[in-house]
Every structure is written in structure tokens, then in C-alpha cells.
Design an enzyme around this catalytic site. Structure first.
Site, PDB file in Angstrom:
ATOM      1  N   HIS A  26       0.655 -11.662   1.828  1.00 16.09           N
ATOM      2  CA  HIS A  26      -0.596 -10.815   1.120  1.00 16.09           C
ATOM      3  C   HIS A  26      -0.948 -11.534  -0.282  1.00 16.09           C
ATOM      4  O   HIS A  26      -2.177 -11.536  -0.424  1.00 16.09           O
ATOM      5  CB  HIS A  26       0.404  -9.754   0.499  1.00 16.09           C
ATOM      6  N   TYR A  40       0.804  -1.403   0.172  1.00 13.53           N
ATOM      7  CA  TYR A  40       0.062   0.029   0.141  1.00 13.53           C
ATOM      8  C   TYR A  40       0.942   1.075  -0.001  1.00 13.53           C
ATOM      9  O   TYR A  40       0.345   2.320  -0.185  1.00 13.53           O
ATOM     10  CB  TYR A  40      -0.874   0.039   1.184  1.00 13.53           C
TER      11      TYR A  40
END
Length: 260
Positions: free
Chosen positions: A122, A67
Site C-alpha cells: 500500500h 480502508y
């Protein structure tokens, strides 16, 4: 999409306070059922959103290497004045870091913290087994309080309630988290008659009804927002309960329905 991670193999316990409900992971770690996500937020947006969220009473904060806002999240936590021990901080290792021995240390540095409450793989890409081994090592060293997986299954929301999957997870003592709990804001979902009617009944928005459904169905939710009013509203979920009949109605009317 959803995050899967280890939890107790016995009965799931919940604790309720005025503005939050909790579940416990397999090692006794208490995790809030609702938090804020920072996906697609710039560093400035993430910092402001997390500050706003912590002010409103949020204690679960989600971010990720990918992110590019972990430093901003760390700054917000420091600025908030909320003790670190009261915050449940969740982040994720990106595939390109799975084989880097210092991946966890670098993540801790970016977040400016001594430990991570929940660290996830992830994506099921690259050498994620090596990444998981790194997380296991960090867990044993006390740098991470809990570990798990992200994006190993598709998203879940009222149109796709994942009943068979959740039956399996319950048997295995695994919890599930929805990071797009409102189904990408699908217009059809937000206008479904049952949600609208129950929103009027409980004096809540359709989004709040759907988020409440998730929590009662056992899904931890982390909707993202940079709008302070939406952030506040997304936590206003704990002063009402959907009935068994309403939960059953959502299952019968909406599970398996195509999004519009």
C-alpha cells in the site's frame, strides 16, 4: 495517486466486450480497465456501492486493509450472486502488517475468499521489502494471482499525464492504475473547454470523457462513489472512442497545466 504492478514484457493485449476493455498481466491474468474504488467509504457504504457496481456490470473491485471495509466488500461479493471467478478483487497490505507472517491469511479471512486477484504494497513505508516477500510467497502458494505496488509515484490525470514515466513503464512491461482519475474532482479540470465540447459531441459527461481518455492512454481507473447513478455513469465508457486528434489535443493543451 497510482498503482504500479508487473505486466507482460511483450505487447500489451486488450480484449473488448460490450461493456468492458481488458489488459493482461505478465502471467496472463486478464484485468478490467475500469472498476470501482472504496477509499473513504464506511463498511455500509462500501457494501452498498460494491453491490450496485456488480449489478451494473463492474468486475474490478478495489479495497485495502486500511480502508476498514474489506469484510463489507466480501459480503457484497457473496450477496451479489456474481461468480467469484468472474470478479477481479484487488486489495492492499498496510505497512504495519508487512512483517506479520499471517498478513495475507488475515486479509483472505476478512474478504471471505480463497484468493486475491491483485495484492499490492500500500505504501513505500516501513519494511515494505518484507511485505513484498510475503506477497511473493502467497503468489507461489496460489493465494494471490498477481502482486504489485501502490503509491510509489504521484497521481496522474490530464494535468499530469506522466509521459516520461509511462515510457519507462512501457519498456519494463509495467502497467499503471489511477485511483483519483478525475484529479480530486478539480473544478478547473471538469470545466476545461475541450472536455466539455467533446462531452457534447459524444453525449457524455466531462467525467466520462476524462475516464475514457485514461483508458485510451493505458491507465486502469477505479473511481470511487456511493451514488448509484455515478457508479452507473462511470462504467458507461465503452461505446465510444476518442480520436487521435482529440487525444493529442488533451496532451498539448492540458499536460503540465496547474490545477485550479
Amino acid at each position: 495517486m497510482e498503482r504500479l504492478y508487473n505486466t507482460v514484457r511483450n505487447k500489451v493485449e486488450k480484449e473488448t466486450s460490450q461493456k468492458m476493455e481488458y489488459t493482461k498481466l505478465n502471467n496472463g491474468i486478464k484485468m478490467p480497465m475500469a472498476g470501482i474504488g472504496t477509499f473513504l467509504l464506511s463498511p455500509d457504504e462500501a457494501e452498498n456501492s460494491v453491490l450496485s457496481a456488480l449489478k451494473e456490470g463492474y468486475r474490478l473491485i478495489d479495497t485495502a486493509n486500511a480502508y476498514m471495509n474489506e469484510k463489507a466488500v466480501g459480503r457484497a461479493i457473496k450477496k451479489s450472486g456474481v461468480p467469484r471467478k468472474d470478479i477481479f478483487l484487488e486489495t492492499k497490505l498496510w505497512p504495519s502488517f508487512y512483517e506479520n507472517e499471517d498478513a495475507v491469511e488475515k486479509t483472505l479471512e476478512r474478504l471471505d475468499t480463497d484468493y486475491i486477484d491483485l495484492l499490492l504494497i500500500h505504501q513505500p513505508a516501513g519494511n515494505y521489502i518484507a511485505g513484498y516477500r510475503l506477497m511473493e510467497k502467497a503468489y507461489k502458494e496460489g493465494k494471490v494471482k498477481a502482486i504489485g505496488l501502490s503509491n510509489f509515484t504521484k497521481e496522474g490525470h490530464p494535468y499530469d499525464q506522466k509521459k516520461e514515466l509511462k515510457e519507462f513503464l512501457a519498456k519494463e512491461g509495467i502497467k499503471i492504475q489511477a485511483w483519483y482519475p478525475l484529479g480530486h474532482g478539480d473544478a478547473g479540470l471538469m470545466k476545461e473547454p475541450a472536455f466539455v465540447a467533446d462531452g457534447s459531441k459524444y453525449k457524455k459527461s466531462t467525467a466520462q470523457i476524462i475516464l475514457r481518455w485514461h483508458i485510451q492512454d493505458g491507465n486502469i481507473v477505479i473511481p470511487g462513489s456511493k451514488n448509484p447513478e455515478h457508479i452507473k455513469a462511470n462504467l458507461d465508457l465503452f461505446d465510444f472512442q476518442l480520436t487521435e486528434e482529440e487525444m493529442k489535443k488533451y496532451m498539448e493543451e492540458y499536460n503540465g497545466k496547474d490545477a485550479k
